[in-house]
Design a protein around this motif. Structure first.
Motif, PDB file in Angstrom:
ATOM      1  N   GLU A 189       7.664   5.152  11.354  1.00 43.75           N
ATOM      2  CA  GLU A 189       5.548   6.076  11.154  1.00 43.75           C
ATOM      3  C   GLU A 189       4.646   5.628  10.333  1.00 43.75           C
ATOM      4  N   PHE A 190       4.764   5.260   8.914  1.00 47.75           N
ATOM      5  CA  PHE A 190       5.305   5.173   8.325  1.00 47.75           C
ATOM      6  C   PHE A 190       3.975   4.162   7.699  1.00 47.75           C
ATOM      7  N   PHE A 191       5.388   2.871   7.475  1.00 41.40           N
ATOM      8  CA  PHE A 191       4.881   1.853   6.786  1.00 41.40           C
ATOM      9  C   PHE A 191       3.900   1.400   7.598  1.00 41.40           C
ATOM     10  N   ASN A 192       3.547   0.712   5.973  1.00 42.84           N
ATOM     11  CA  ASN A 192       2.246  -0.369   6.273  1.00 42.84           C
ATOM     12  C   ASN A 192       1.950  -1.550   5.536  1.00 42.84           C
ATOM     13  N   SER A 193       2.083  -2.422   6.412  1.00 39.89           N
ATOM     14  CA  SER A 193       2.247  -3.859   6.156  1.00 39.89           C
ATOM     15  C   SER A 193       0.496  -4.004   4.731  1.00 39.89           C
ATOM     16  N   GLU A 194       0.081  -4.143   4.779  1.00 35.21           N
ATOM     17  CA  GLU A 194      -0.625  -3.962   3.709  1.00 35.21           C
ATOM     18  C   GLU A 194      -0.862  -4.012   2.249  1.00 35.21           C
ATOM     19  N   PRO A 195      -0.846  -4.871   2.023  1.00 35.51           N
ATOM     20  CA  PRO A 195      -1.139  -5.230   0.243  1.00 35.51           C
ATOM     21  C   PRO A 195      -1.249  -4.305  -0.773  1.00 35.51           C
ATOM     22  N   GLY A 196      -0.693  -3.437  -2.096  1.00 40.74           N
ATOM     23  CA  GLY A 196      -1.356  -2.817  -2.429  1.00 40.74           C
ATOM     24  C   GLY A 196      -1.829  -3.094  -3.963  1.00 40.74           C
ATOM     25  N   ALA A 197      -2.338  -3.045  -5.117  1.00 43.83           N
ATOM     26  CA  ALA A 197      -3.033  -2.876  -5.799  1.00 43.83           C
ATOM     27  C   ALA A 197      -2.945  -4.454  -6.727  1.00 43.83           C
ATOM     28  N   GLY A 198      -1.873  -4.032  -7.573  1.00 41.62           N
ATOM     29  CA  GLY A 198      -0.803  -5.445  -8.410  1.00 41.62           C
ATOM     30  C   GLY A 198      -1.641  -4.332  -9.818  1.00 41.62           C
ATOM     31  N   ASP A 199      -1.009  -5.416 -10.456  1.00 40.64           N
ATOM     32  CA  ASP A 199      -1.617  -5.337 -11.940  1.00 40.64           C
ATOM     33  C   ASP A 199      -2.955  -5.286 -12.010  1.00 40.64           C
ATOM     34  N   GLU A 241       0.623  -1.420   0.277  1.00 44.82           N
ATOM     35  CA  GLU A 241       0.104   0.106   0.374  1.00 44.82           C
ATOM     36  C   GLU A 241       0.991   0.939  -0.259  1.00 44.82           C
ATOM     37  N   THR A 242       2.116   1.373   0.461  1.00 44.55           N
ATOM     38  CA  THR A 242       2.699   2.261   0.837  1.00 44.55           C
ATOM     39  C   THR A 242       4.225   2.289   0.493  1.00 44.55           C
ATOM     40  N   MET A 243       4.367   1.280  -0.927  1.00 47.53           N
ATOM     41  CA  MET A 243       6.560   1.134  -0.793  1.00 47.53           C
ATOM     42  C   MET A 243       6.182  -0.265  -1.763  1.00 47.53           C
ATOM     43  N   LEU A 244       7.271  -0.091  -2.298  1.00 46.75           N
ATOM     44  CA  LEU A 244       7.457  -1.431  -3.507  1.00 46.75           C
ATOM     45  C   LEU A 244       8.201  -2.037  -2.449  1.00 46.75           C
ATOM     46  N   ALA A 245       8.674  -3.404  -3.079  1.00 47.00           N
ATOM     47  CA  ALA A 245       9.212  -4.553  -2.686  1.00 47.00           C
ATOM     48  C   ALA A 245      10.378  -5.546  -4.334  1.00 47.00           C
ATOM     49  N   ILE A 246      11.432  -5.614  -3.551  1.00 47.65           N
ATOM     50  CA  ILE A 246      11.838  -6.249  -4.794  1.00 47.65           C
ATOM     51  C   ILE A 246      12.451  -8.353  -4.102  1.00 47.65           C
ATOM     52  N   HIS A 247      11.875  -8.941  -5.162  1.00 45.99           N
ATOM     53  CA  HIS A 247      11.845 -10.696  -4.199  1.00 45.99           C
ATOM     54  C   HIS A 247      13.044 -10.882  -5.019  1.00 45.99           C
ATOM     55  N   GLN A 257      10.218 -10.961   2.816  1.00 41.72           N
ATOM     56  CA  GLN A 257       8.780 -10.613   3.304  1.00 41.72           C
ATOM     57  C   GLN A 257       7.005 -10.602   2.282  1.00 41.72           C
ATOM     58  N   TYR A 258       7.781  -9.354   2.432  1.00 41.22           N
ATOM     59  CA  TYR A 258       6.617  -8.980   1.490  1.00 41.22           C
ATOM     60  C   TYR A 258       6.740  -9.181  -0.288  1.00 41.22           C
ATOM     61  N   ALA A 259       7.562  -9.201  -0.569  1.00 36.30           N
ATOM     62  CA  ALA A 259       7.792  -9.580  -1.810  1.00 36.30           C
ATOM     63  C   ALA A 259       6.435 -11.088  -1.761  1.00 36.30           C
ATOM     64  N   SER A 260       6.924 -11.530  -1.087  1.00 33.58           N
ATOM     65  CA  SER A 260       6.532 -13.048  -1.170  1.00 33.58           C
ATOM     66  C   SER A 260       4.308 -13.354  -0.765  1.00 33.58           C
ATOM     67  N   VAL A 261       4.184 -12.006  -0.617  1.00 31.10           N
ATOM     68  CA  VAL A 261       2.654 -11.541   0.050  1.00 31.10           C
ATOM     69  C   VAL A 261       1.802 -10.935  -0.949  1.00 31.10           C
ATOM     70  N   TRP A 262       2.894  -9.471  -1.262  1.00 29.98           N
ATOM     71  CA  TRP A 262       2.265  -8.398  -2.535  1.00 29.98           C
ATOM     72  C   TRP A 262       1.549  -8.744  -3.364  1.00 29.98           C
ATOM     73  N   PRO A 263       0.716  -8.063  -3.812  1.00 27.95           N
ATOM     74  CA  PRO A 263       1.104  -8.764  -5.313  1.00 27.95           C
ATOM     75  C   PRO A 263       1.545  -8.124  -6.677  1.00 27.95           C
ATOM     76  N   ASN A 264       2.015  -8.763  -7.728  1.00 28.98           N
ATOM     77  CA  ASN A 264       3.103  -8.065  -8.742  1.00 28.98           C
ATOM     78  C   ASN A 264       2.889  -6.941  -9.438  1.00 28.98           C
ATOM     79  N   ILE A 265       3.475  -6.161  -9.559  1.00 28.35           N
ATOM     80  CA  ILE A 265       3.370  -4.591  -9.996  1.00 28.35           C
ATOM     81  C   ILE A 265       3.854  -5.286 -11.223  1.00 28.35           C
ATOM     82  N   THR A 266       3.951  -4.580 -12.233  1.00 24.28           N
ATOM     83  CA  THR A 266       4.625  -4.491 -13.877  1.00 24.28           C
ATOM     84  C   THR A 266       4.579  -3.010 -14.859  1.00 24.28           C
ATOM     85  N   GLN A 267       3.669  -2.599 -13.978  1.00 26.22           N
ATOM     86  CA  GLN A 267       3.285  -1.552 -14.955  1.00 26.22           C
ATOM     87  C   GLN A 267       3.372   0.103 -14.143  1.00 26.22           C
TER      88      GLN A 267
END
Length: 112
Positions: A102-112, A30-36, A72-82
């Protein structure tokens, strides 16, 4: 070897990097990206694309907790390619210290 997304991505989430990744190893929170780290081929094309300078090779000096956070989070968040628009206050938040606490959120983003 792999690349790692660091704290400065939080509340910026520029996605210029995902557009150039040849192996689609970025994942969206939701608030950042991760690299697997098991998918990254260490090509480095994402590094100059990041306006927040939040991507580094794992051979550079940084807090090692970020490698664990990416794994950790690349294993559970959706893939984003665009590419998507950055978060609303990205330019204002770029470079702000202490964003993780203060701002990290572990919730997933929308992905593609």
């Amino acid at each position: 070897m792999t690349h790692v997304v660091l704290e400065n991505c939080i509340l910026c989430k520029y996605t210029d990097c995902v557009e150039v990744c040849p192996v689609d190893c970025f994942y969206e929170g939701e608030t950042m990206l991760a690299i697997h780290p098991d998918e990254c081929i260490d090509c480095g094309v994402c590094v100059p694309e990041c306006p927040a300078e939040a991507i580094v090779p794992d051979s550079e000096s940084f807090n090692p907790v970020w490698l664990d956070i990416n794994r950790q989070y690349a294993s559970v968040w959706p893939n984003i390619t665009q590419k998507k628009p950055p978060l609303a206050d990205a330019d204002a938040m770029n470079g702000t210290p202490g964003k993780y606490e203060e701002f990290f959120n572990s919730e997933p983003g929308a992905g593609d």
